[in-house]
Design a protein around this motif. Structure first.
Motif, mmCIF file in Angstrom:
data_model
loop_
_atom_site.group_PDB
_atom_site.id
_atom_site.type_symbol
_atom_site.label_atom_id
_atom_site.label_comp_id
_atom_site.label_asym_id
_atom_site.label_seq_id
_atom_site.Cartn_x
_atom_site.Cartn_y
_atom_site.Cartn_z
ATOM 1 N N LEU A 1 24.842 5.436 87.136
ATOM 2 C CA LEU A 1 25.112 6.143 85.880
ATOM 3 C C LEU A 1 24.238 5.593 84.767
ATOM 4 N N PHE B 1 27.521 20.273 83.179
ATOM 5 C CA PHE B 1 28.061 19.199 84.014
ATOM 6 C C PHE B 1 28.809 19.781 85.205
ATOM 7 N N THR B 2 28.553 19.266 86.389
ATOM 8 C CA THR B 2 29.228 19.739 87.602
ATOM 9 C C THR B 2 29.694 18.612 88.514
ATOM 10 N N GLY C 1 25.553 10.506 89.384
ATOM 11 C CA GLY C 1 24.668 9.928 88.387
ATOM 12 C C GLY C 1 24.591 10.690 87.076
ATOM 13 N N THR C 2 25.396 11.745 86.910
ATOM 14 C CA THR C 2 25.367 12.505 85.663
ATOM 15 C C THR C 2 26.564 12.140 84.797
ATOM 16 N N VAL C 3 26.420 12.335 83.500
ATOM 17 C CA VAL C 3 27.508 12.076 82.568
ATOM 18 C C VAL C 3 27.603 13.222 81.567
ATOM 19 N N CYS C 4 28.780 13.366 80.975
ATOM 20 C CA CYS C 4 28.999 14.364 79.942
ATOM 21 C C CYS C 4 29.979 13.782 78.931
ATOM 22 N N GLY D 1 29.834 11.837 86.831
ATOM 23 C CA GLY D 1 29.683 12.495 88.122
ATOM 24 C C GLY D 1 29.536 11.483 89.236
ATOM 25 N N ASP E 1 27.041 5.591 93.352
ATOM 26 C CA ASP E 1 27.029 6.642 92.348
ATOM 27 C C ASP E 1 27.416 6.077 90.985
ATOM 28 N N GLN F 1 27.816 16.109 89.625
ATOM 29 C CA GLN F 1 26.764 15.587 90.494
ATOM 30 C C GLN F 1 26.590 14.093 90.255
#
Length: 85
Positions: free
Chosen positions: A83, A44-45, A49-52, A67, A79, A47
Motif C-alpha cells: 500500500l 476504487f474496486t 495495493g490501491t487506496v481510497c 485494496g 498486499d 484491487q
C-alpha cells in the motif's frame, strides 16, 4: 523516541478498512450513499495495493479503504505491504 500511550483519546485515528476485490460489490452495496458514490467515482474496486480516502460530511478524512486483492491466500500480507505510504 517517544511512544504513544495505548489509550490516547486526544490523538485522532483514521480507520484503515481492508476491502477485497472479490468482496467489493457486496461491501460497497451496504455502505451509505455518500461513501458509495465517492468510492465509485474514485474508481476504487479493492484491487491489491490501491487506496481510497473517504471524506466525512464536513470534508475531513473519515476512513481510508485499502485494496487487498482477492482477500485471501498467502499474498494478502504482501498486499498490505504494497500500500502507498
Amino acid at each position: 523516541m517517544s511512544q504513544l500511550p495505548i489509550d490516547a483519546p486526544d490523538i485522532p485515528v483514521t480507520p484503515l478498512i481492508p476491502v477485497s476485490a472479490d468482496g467489493w460489490a457486496d461491501w460497497i452495496a451496504a455502505r451509505p450513499d455518500r461513501e458509495r458514490t465517492w468510492a465509485q467515482a474514485a474508481g476504487f474496486t479493492g484491487q491489491a495495493g490501491t487506496v481510497c480516502a473517504i471524506p466525512d460530511a464536513d470534508g475531513g478524512l473519515e476512513r481510508v479503504l485499502a485494496g487487498i486483492g482477492d482477500g485471501g491466500g498467502s499474498g494478502a500480507l504482501w498486499d498490505w505491504a504494497g500500500l502507498p505510504g
